[in-house]
Design an enzyme around this catalytic site. Structure first.
Site, PDB file in Angstrom:
ATOM      1  N   HIS A 110       0.829  -1.209   0.000  1.00  0.00           N
ATOM      2  CA  HIS A 110       0.000   0.000   0.000  1.00  0.00           C
ATOM      3  C   HIS A 110       0.866   1.263   0.000  1.00  0.00           C
ATOM      4  O   HIS A 110       0.697   2.155  -0.841  1.00  0.00           O
ATOM      5  CB  HIS A 110      -0.896  -0.038   1.239  1.00  0.00           C
ATOM      6  N   GLU A 111       1.802   1.332   0.942  1.00  0.00           N
ATOM      7  CA  GLU A 111       2.617   2.533   1.069  1.00  0.00           C
ATOM      8  C   GLU A 111       3.572   2.702  -0.117  1.00  0.00           C
ATOM      9  O   GLU A 111       3.875   3.830  -0.515  1.00  0.00           O
ATOM     10  CB  GLU A 111       3.400   2.512   2.382  1.00  0.00           C
ATOM     11  N   HIS A 138       3.563   6.589  -6.712  1.00  0.00           N
ATOM     12  CA  HIS A 138       2.693   7.639  -7.250  1.00  0.00           C
ATOM     13  C   HIS A 138       3.413   8.990  -7.134  1.00  0.00           C
ATOM     14  O   HIS A 138       3.485   9.763  -8.106  1.00  0.00           O
ATOM     15  CB  HIS A 138       1.368   7.655  -6.473  1.00  0.00           C
ATOM     16  N   HIS A 150       1.702   4.528  -2.738  1.00  0.00           N
ATOM     17  CA  HIS A 150       1.790   5.982  -2.513  1.00  0.00           C
ATOM     18  C   HIS A 150       3.141   6.519  -2.977  1.00  0.00           C
ATOM     19  O   HIS A 150       3.226   7.542  -3.653  1.00  0.00           O
ATOM     20  CB  HIS A 150       1.653   6.293  -1.014  1.00  0.00           C
TER      21      HIS A 150
END
Length: 600
Positions: free
Chosen positions: A393-394, A400, A397
């Site tokens: 998940h991180e 991105h 981020h």
């Protein structure tokens, strides 16, 4: 539970390879200090243009460029100080650095507050002439158009300057809660079935709640929430102050509600927020079936709130060392292409990640980092499957941000919070699809399905419940009502009854769960987890089914930063979040997964 020692290690005891390398931002604290002292000179340079922005296009361009340079410098200063403090919140050196840069940020905002009203005072015809005449202004066209959109909500130059001076004060509630929750709060110890004492921490709480030992879960649950109950008056005051700030700022900015103001910056209508709540509530009967299945599989007469996190599949003790987690994440993200995977490898090799919990470290996980350097990830890794998903998940981020930083100029480098959870959740979705594809063991497959359903529970249903709670408490303050502990607890309790249904015992302790949720100090943020999950579900399906055809537009979306409004960026990637379609699609997948788990 090898990591569950009574005392957490000191920062220095963590191996260097598991600590992020903040020296990539500033090689020393002295380098930070030197840049900090240079800010005043840059502010004065920018202020020298005050009153002249409407005179000619060259002056306007110079102001915008200097504003970007100043913003980039302030971002580096702030992220370094804050991330150093996050390593150990009791470290007074970095408490001081964070306080100093926070105060300086407020001062800089105050001194440069003339920019926005002065730009907005330029007549539309004159601004269009500037854009035609000055080639360099073409870069800022979208930003300037967006500023014009904000015109009804911008105050006079003097009022903006006064308002900017209050920024540090208006963040006081959040700061007080952060220090209370991360530096000062102490949780009791509990005993496991072998009589071993375990110190509850933020990082360990999730691991303890996944335990098969129900008595340990109950003790942990009660101990944690009894601690918050002892602080409920203080935390009700901090949360109430934060909500009042949101309401007052909405009125000052001429918005009809705090919710409308929060959505305005993303150019999103209130209907998108309301449609999410409406769609999720319509699907609550399906969620009740999941709750009932959990009760049945756990073989309990009553299902309590402390039974929500333990896997319903017995016989799976899936401990995953960090290095193995890296391999799992890398393998699962191969559908995103070679370029994406190369950047991912670089992040793992070059200490972008702070891996393990230590004494005083900020709890939870996040991805953050300044433009011009690279993103960082804070973890509190505990060797559980959920931690592998957090890592994926991180990194979503982080990449991105990396793509946006690489492809966009500073003015458009920071993507909107509305799309922030899309890339992270695409990573998680690809991970679960990969694991379900390769896992042949029936028990582990059921375990993974349970985990995926838990992702829906935590990200769609629970975050939507949080979103409804936020809307409710802001509405109460807008009507002039006080947010006493009793009001907060009764409101929160009713929502738990509504969302979890008749098969769930809503324990008294959960009434105070709002007291431990830091996101409530960043108003109307949590709904974006649910909308992001829905968008990610649709994008993942496209990536898996269409391959390169879908990956290209997706990577362009990652590189889009804030160069367009978030709904438009998502449309280019193939998802229309202005309709309830993606939310409905994700909830249909939840029902499909539930059927598969029930059948297995």
């Amino acid at each position: 539970m090898s990591e569950q020692k009574k005392d957490l290690p000191q920062r220095e005891a963590i191996e260097e390879k598991y600590r992020w390398r903040l020296e990539d931002i500033y090689s020393t604290d002295e380098a930070w200090e030197k840049e900090y002292l240079s800010v005043s000179e840059q502010v004065e340079k920018l202020k020298s243009l005050q009153g002249q922005l409407a005179q000619n296009s060259a002056t306007l361009l110079q102001a915008l460029q200097w504003q970007d340079e100043l913003g980039q410098k302030m971002e580096k200063l702030f992220t370094y100080a804050r991330m150093r403090r996050d390593e150990n919140n009791s470290n007074t050196v970095y408490q001081a650095l964070t306080d100093r840069i926070t105060a300086l940020s407020s001062d800089v905002s105050s001194q440069t507050a003339f920019l926005l009203p002065e730009i907005l005072a330029i007549p539309d015809g004159t601004l269009q002439q500037f854009l035609q005449k000055e080639q360099g202004l073409a870069l800022y066209r979208f930003a300037l158009d967006d500023l014009r959109r904000q015109k009804p909500h911008v105050l006079s130059e003097k009022e903006e300057a006064l308002l900017a001076q209050t920024s540090e004060v208006t963040q006081a509630a959040s700061k007080i809660f952060t220090m209370l929750n991360n530096a000062d709060i102490t949780f009791p110890t509990v005993k496991d079935s072998q009589g071993q004492e375990i110190q509850i921490t933020h990082g360990r709480y999730g691991q303890l709640m996944e335990s098969r030992d129900r008595e340990l879960r109950r003790q942990t649950f009660q101990a944690l929430y009894h601690t918050y109950q002892g602080l409920e008056n203080t935390i009700a005051a901090t949360l109430g102050t934060a909500v009042k700030r949101d309401v007052v700022m909405a009125r000052i900015r001429n918005h009809s509600s705090a919710l409308e103001r929060a959505l305005f910056s993303d150019n999103i209508s209130v209907e998108v927020y309301d449609n999410l709540i409406k769609a999720v509530r319509q699907h609550l009967p399906t969620f009740y079936r999941y709750v009932e299945l959990r009760k049945k599989e756990l073989k309990v007469e009553e299902l309590h709130m402390y039974d929500l996190y333990t896997p319903i599949v017995e016989g799976v003790d899936w401990q995953i060392p960090y290095e193995e987690a890296i391999s799992m994440v890398q393998e699962s993200l191969k559908p995103l292409g070679e370029e994406y995977c190369t950047i991912l490898q670089k992040a793992f090799q070059n200490r972008w990640i702070d891996v393990y919990e230590n004494r005083g470290k900020t709890s939870g996980a996040y991805a953050w980092g300044p433009y011009g350097v690279h993103p960082y990830v804070l973890m509190n890794y505990q060797e559980k499957l959920s931690d592998v998903f957090t890592l994926s998940h991180e990194m979503g981020h982080a990449l991105h941000s990396h793509y946006s930083y690489q492809k966009q100029p500073y003015v458009y480098a920071h993507y909107s919070i509305f799309v922030a959870e899309v890339a992270s959740t695409v990573n998680e979705s690809l991970l679960i699809h990969h694991l379900l594809k390769i896992e042949k063991d029936k028990t582990k497959r059921r375990y993974l399905l349970n985990h995926y359903l838990e992702q829906f529970r935590g990200t769609v249903f629970r975050q939507t419940m949080f979103a409804e709670f936020e809307k409710l408490i802001h509405h109460k303050v807008e009507k002039g009502e006080a947010l006493t502990p009793e009001v907060l607890k009764s409101s929160y309790r009713q929502l738990n009854h509504d969302y979890y249904g008749p098969a769930m015992v809503v324990d008294e302790e959960i009434d105070v769960e709002w007291a431990r949720i830091p996101h409530f100090y960043n108003n109307f943020y949590v709904y974006k987890y649910a909308t992001g999950f829905a968008a990610a579900t649709a994008l993942t399906k496209r990536i898996i089914e269409d391959g390169e055809k879908a990956v290209g537009p997706y990577l362009e979306f990652l590189a889009g930063g804030s160069s367009d409004y978030p709904l438009e960026l998502l449309k280019k990637a193939g998802v229309d979040m202005s309709t309830p379609g993606p939310v409905e699609e994700s909830l249909a997948l939840f029902e499909q997964l539930l059927e598969e788990l029930a059948t297995l």
